[in-house]
Design an enzyme around this catalytic site. Structure first.
Site, PDB file in Angstrom:
ATOM      1  N   ALA A  56      -1.415  -0.757  -8.073  1.00 40.88           N
ATOM      2  CA  ALA A  56      -3.053  -0.452  -8.193  1.00 40.88           C
ATOM      3  C   ALA A  56      -3.366   0.320  -8.709  1.00 40.88           C
ATOM      4  O   ALA A  56      -2.938   1.234  -9.445  1.00 40.88           O
ATOM      5  CB  ALA A  56      -2.662  -0.904  -6.899  1.00 40.88           C
ATOM      6  N   GLY A  84       1.882  -2.755  -7.020  1.00 41.73           N
ATOM      7  CA  GLY A  84       2.262  -3.994  -7.202  1.00 41.73           C
ATOM      8  C   GLY A  84       2.020  -4.931  -7.998  1.00 41.73           C
ATOM      9  O   GLY A  84       1.180  -5.925  -8.404  1.00 41.73           O
ATOM     10  N   GLU A 122       4.925  -6.009  -6.200  1.00 38.77           N
ATOM     11  CA  GLU A 122       4.213  -7.565  -5.650  1.00 38.77           C
ATOM     12  C   GLU A 122       3.968  -8.713  -6.857  1.00 38.77           C
ATOM     13  O   GLU A 122       4.291 -10.069  -6.566  1.00 38.77           O
ATOM     14  CB  GLU A 122       3.916  -7.101  -5.227  1.00 38.77           C
ATOM     15  CG  GLU A 122       4.033  -6.096  -4.178  1.00 38.77           C
ATOM     16  CD  GLU A 122       2.686  -5.261  -3.348  1.00 38.77           C
ATOM     17  OE1 GLU A 122       3.033  -5.329  -1.591  1.00 38.77           O
ATOM     18  OE2 GLU A 122       2.213  -4.644  -3.657  1.00 38.77           O
ATOM     19  N   GLU A 179       4.867   3.479  -2.411  1.00 41.89           N
ATOM     20  CA  GLU A 179       4.241   3.510  -1.417  1.00 41.89           C
ATOM     21  C   GLU A 179       3.833   4.240  -0.977  1.00 41.89           C
ATOM     22  O   GLU A 179       2.585   5.106  -0.438  1.00 41.89           O
ATOM     23  CB  GLU A 179       3.590   2.049  -0.856  1.00 41.89           C
ATOM     24  CG  GLU A 179       3.025   1.267  -2.021  1.00 41.89           C
ATOM     25  CD  GLU A 179       3.511  -0.175  -2.223  1.00 41.89           C
ATOM     26  OE1 GLU A 179       3.104  -1.252  -3.128  1.00 41.89           O
ATOM     27  OE2 GLU A 179       4.588   0.409  -2.189  1.00 41.89           O
TER      28      GLU A 179
END
Length: 259
Positions: free
Chosen positions: A66, A111, A114, A134
């Site tokens: 992200a 992200g 993911e 994370e």
């Protein structure tokens, strides 16, 4: 349809979505995720599209995570909203009627990992690396990483990767079941196209059903076994079933129409 952060192209039955933020290692800001979702939704009823390839621009990253600068000062409410919106994007990929292949070229972290896991299949270049780091930011994954990683590689190894923040290479990812194929970078898109070329020859309605039934297995609200019984029976009323059986019995190649 034009986009700011992705490139979307349709060619020979394949819809390719390229995250086009190479200078930022294809980091997933909110706008980029929204555009990916819009692009996937735009071809769901397109009979000329048999599969979707999702990849990142350049050779260094599929998506390196992200965009941290974007959410560094978020409140609890904003963080919750960001996660919910991200889940919606990942669910759109997972529930796509068209098979989605992640062509992972380089880093797929946070992200990005993911995003790859939300796709139906993953093909990785030999320089790819996967991880959920994370915890290094004082966070947990926010786009269903704690859920899909367990589904793909099992609880024990998933918890190890999630709690250490370690990244793994493409070959280890394949050995764990996270990746379907590992190829040289120059062969990455070629391999993805080869898979979709095979899918093109199959019955479109059956492909859609397979995806829906597999997803039902992972949805606690669905009875995947009962759904399979229903879908199996319903296919006896389709033109594609009659075509497939006739082609088999007469030793010819089937021509499916999606009816």
């Amino acid at each position: 349809m034009s986009y700011e952060n992705i490139i979307a192209q349709k060619n020979n039955g394949v819809f390719t979505i390229t995250i086009n933020r190479e200078t930022k290692l294809n980091a997933l800001n909110v706008k980029t995720l929204q555009e990916i979702r819009e692009a996937v939704l735009s071809v769901q009823n397109d009979k000329e599209v048999y599969g979707i390839i999702l990849t990142g621009a350049g050779t260094k990253a599929f998506a390196a995570g992200a965009d941290i600068a974007e959410f560094a000062n978020f409140t609890i409410a904003q963080g919750t909203e960001m996660s919910a919106a991200g889940h919606a994007v990942m669910n759109t990929l997972e529930q796509s009627k068209k098979p989605v292949i992640a062509a992972v070229n380089g880093f797929a972290l946070g992200g990005g990992c993911e995003l790859a896991m939300a796709c139906h299949m993953r093909v990785a270049s030999d320089n790819a690396r996967f991880g959920q780091p994370e915890v290094n930011l004082g966070l947990v994954p926010g786009y269903a990483g704690t859920q899909r990683l367990v589904q793909l590689i099992g609880k024990g190894k998933a918890i190890e990767l999630l709690t250490t923040g370690d990244a793994i290479n493409a070959h280890e990812a394949k050995s764990l079941g996270l990746v379907n194929h590992v190829v040289e970078q120059a062969e990455l898109i070629i391999k993805c196209n080869e898979i979709i070329d095979k899918i093109k020859t199959k019955a479109p309605l059956a492909i859609e059903s397979v995806i829906r039934l597999v997803n039902a297995n992972l949805d606690k609200k669905e009875d995947g076994f009962a759904n399979e019984i229903t879908d199996f029976g319903n296919f006896f009323g389709t033109k594609d079933f009659k075509e497939g059986v006739d082609a088999f019995l007469n030793k010819r190649k089937a021509t499916f129409t999606g009816e």
